[in-house]
Design an enzyme around this catalytic site. Structure first.
Site, PDB file in Angstrom:
ATOM      1  N   TYR A 147       0.861  -1.183   0.000  1.00  0.00           N
ATOM      2  CA  TYR A 147       0.000   0.000   0.000  1.00  0.00           C
ATOM      3  C   TYR A 147       0.897   1.232   0.000  1.00  0.00           C
ATOM      4  O   TYR A 147       1.849   1.306   0.783  1.00  0.00           O
ATOM      5  CB  TYR A 147      -0.889  -0.004   1.242  1.00  0.00           C
ATOM      6  CG  TYR A 147      -1.798   1.202   1.370  1.00  0.00           C
ATOM      7  CD1 TYR A 147      -2.862   1.394   0.480  1.00  0.00           C
ATOM      8  CD2 TYR A 147      -1.600   2.141   2.382  1.00  0.00           C
ATOM      9  CE1 TYR A 147      -3.690   2.490   0.613  1.00  0.00           C
ATOM     10  CE2 TYR A 147      -2.439   3.241   2.512  1.00  0.00           C
ATOM     11  CZ  TYR A 147      -3.487   3.415   1.620  1.00  0.00           C
ATOM     12  OH  TYR A 147      -4.308   4.507   1.757  1.00  0.00           O
ATOM     13  N   ASP A 242       9.315   2.826   0.023  1.00  0.00           N
ATOM     14  CA  ASP A 242       8.238   3.485   0.767  1.00  0.00           C
ATOM     15  C   ASP A 242       8.395   3.077   2.227  1.00  0.00           C
ATOM     16  O   ASP A 242       7.969   1.993   2.633  1.00  0.00           O
ATOM     17  CB  ASP A 242       6.876   3.072   0.203  1.00  0.00           C
ATOM     18  CG  ASP A 242       5.733   3.755   0.954  1.00  0.00           C
ATOM     19  OD1 ASP A 242       6.015   4.476   1.940  1.00  0.00           O
ATOM     20  OD2 ASP A 242       4.570   3.561   0.557  1.00  0.00           O
ATOM     21  N   LYS A 270       4.007   8.868   9.020  1.00  0.00           N
ATOM     22  CA  LYS A 270       3.740   8.259  10.332  1.00  0.00           C
ATOM     23  C   LYS A 270       4.691   8.791  11.427  1.00  0.00           C
ATOM     24  O   LYS A 270       4.484   9.889  11.911  1.00  0.00           O
ATOM     25  CB  LYS A 270       3.721   6.734  10.182  1.00  0.00           C
ATOM     26  CG  LYS A 270       2.601   6.340   9.192  1.00  0.00           C
ATOM     27  CD  LYS A 270       2.169   4.906   9.200  1.00  0.00           C
ATOM     28  CE  LYS A 270       0.864   4.758   8.421  1.00  0.00           C
ATOM     29  NZ  LYS A 270       0.960   4.031   7.167  1.00  0.00           N
TER      30      LYS A 270
END
Ligand SMILES: *Cc1c(COP(=O)(O)O)cnc(C)c1O
Length: 435
Positions: A147, A242, A270
């Site tokens: 994702y 990522d 995050k």
């Protein structure tokens, strides 16, 4: 089984459903994959969440990763408070943006220049645009089950073979966009080689979660990341890690430090915001110099580098940078949980698969090894739903989906880990009736 009923949560959820699609501002929060209704959180401290009905939960999500130092960390609070009297946004450059850039560059091996954005999604969308602008190529390769946020070009499923074009995974994503995204299975270097060979000179980038956390936790097999590195170097393809999830979590330099494989670009999110909405992308200087205003690739943000978010991020990253020993602590407490769960299963005659690295792990309700999305999908989702709800009854808040990783924080003590393992044993025992 000591939880009170969730009446206040239920009332809020009923109201929310009238006002917000599905009652939530991000789909997985709705508990649809596990059955039951979402719990509305009122407060959190350290390792614990408190809901609107006054129940306490041991938090194994930690806001999907950011709260690596536990909730309401005093030191981050102080940093944020120090900013507030000076206003919350200027839309002009500030000292903290320079300081956080310096810190990120010193911590993350691949990053020589960095641009701050407001989410992981923005970071990956921007990184792909820069890779395309820099190489003058249109297509990129991603991996099934990874994702990268909700940008159009990432919401793509594999076609019927490794060398076919992608297909939209969501209504609203056009075929035109999908045709430039090639999707291959995780941990499958041969599929990558085939895909590259099928589109010679057309592939701008390969983007990957160097440790995948969005199909449940899946670790790269030995040599896989280095194999990608070699292909990209040979074909002048930009390798993008990522690390929105793994950055500052698996090591202070992320998965790239832990595995010793250095990408050309890295996306972050995050933890980088310490709980505030922040993302970043960075990489080799020559590539990042393609970004406006120095280069021609456009990317901007009204709230990018927001002073409150920068203060929280800077305090968090500074702490991680100066206390590298916390990674040893997180590894140990992760090991303790995973060994304990394996012991629990052995005691009950169960052998479900647990994938684990550092402070991330997933229990998959299958006996087969899980190394890609196909094998992750072999999990028994009904069992997972029962396990999830049972753990919740025992005061343990897990990710409400089989296809998510769990995240630990430094607030998780040895005693709390024992509580977790006790709940795990009881919840697994309750599954025996369904096997
Ligand atoms: C969470 C996540 C994103 C998206 O970040 P948002 O801040 O939710 O937009 C992108 N990539 C990975 C690997 C993630 O885990």
């Amino acid at each position: 089984m000591n939880q009170k009923r969730n009446e206040a949560s239920l009332k809020l959820f009923q109201r929310a459903q009238e006002l917000i699609p599905g009652g939530v501002n991000s789909p997985v929060r709705a508990f649809k994959a596990v059955g039951g209704d979402p719990i509305f959180i009122k407060s959190a401290q350290g390792a614990h969440l408190y809901d609107e009905d006054g129940n306490q939960y041991l938090d194994l999500i930690n806001s999907w990763g950011p709260m690596i130092l536990g909730h309401a960390c005093e030191m981050v609070q102080e940093a944020v408070k120090a900013v507030l009297p000076h206003s919350f946004s200027y839309g002009a450059p500030t000292r903290r943006e320079v300081e956080i850039a310096e810190l990120i560059i010193s911590m993350v091996p691949s990053i020589e220049k960095v641009r701050m954005v407001n989410s992981g999604t923005e970071a990956t969308m921007s990184a792909i645009r820069v890779a395309r602008g820099f190489t003058g190529r249109d297509k990129f390769i991603k991996f099934e089950g990874c994702y990268h946020g909700h940008g159009d070009s990432f919401l793509i499923s594999a076609g019927s073979g490794a060398i076919t074009l992608g297909v939209p995974d969501s209504p609203g994503v056009t075929k035109g966009v999908a045709q430039d995204t090639i999707t291959v299975p995780y941990n499958n270097l041969e599929a990558v080689k085939l895909a590259v060979a099928a589109a010679p000179g057309e592939i701008a980038a390969i983007i990957i979660e160097p440790v995948a956390g969005n199909m449940g936790l899946v670790v790269p097999e030995p040599g896989f990341l280095q194999g990608l590195r070699d292909i990209c170097t040979k074909e002048n393809i930009i390798l993008i890690f990522d690390e929105v999830m793994t950055g500052f979590r698996l090591a202070k330099g992320g998965a790239q430090e832990r595995f010793g494989v250095i990408p050309d670009m890295t996306t972050l999110g995050k933890i980088i915001g310490g709980g505030f909405p922040v993302g970043a992308y960075g990489g080799r200087k020559d590539i990042m110099n393609a970004v406006a205003p120095v280069g021609p690739v456009y990317q901007a943000g009204t709230l990018s580098g927001n002073p409150v978010a920068m203060a929280a991020g800077l305090a968090t990253l500074n702490y991680l940078n100066e206390h590298e020993e916390i990674y040893g602590y997180l590894d140990n407490i992760g090991d303790k949980l995973v060994y304990g769960m394996r012991e629990n299963m052995a005691q009950l005659g169960m052998d479900f698969t647990i994938n684990h690295i550092g402070s991330m792990f997933s229990i998959f309700f299958t006996r087969q090894p899980v190394k890609d999305f196909e094998s992750a999908k072999k999990s028994n989702l009904g069992l997972f739903g029962k396990y999830f709800n049972n753990m919740l009854q025992h005061g343990i808040y897990l990710a409400p989906s089989q296809f998510e990783s769990l995240f630990l924080s430094t607030a998780l003590t040895d005693t709390l880990a024992n509580d977790y393992l006790e709940a795990n044993l009881e919840s697994l025992r309750a599954l025996k009736a369904f096997l």
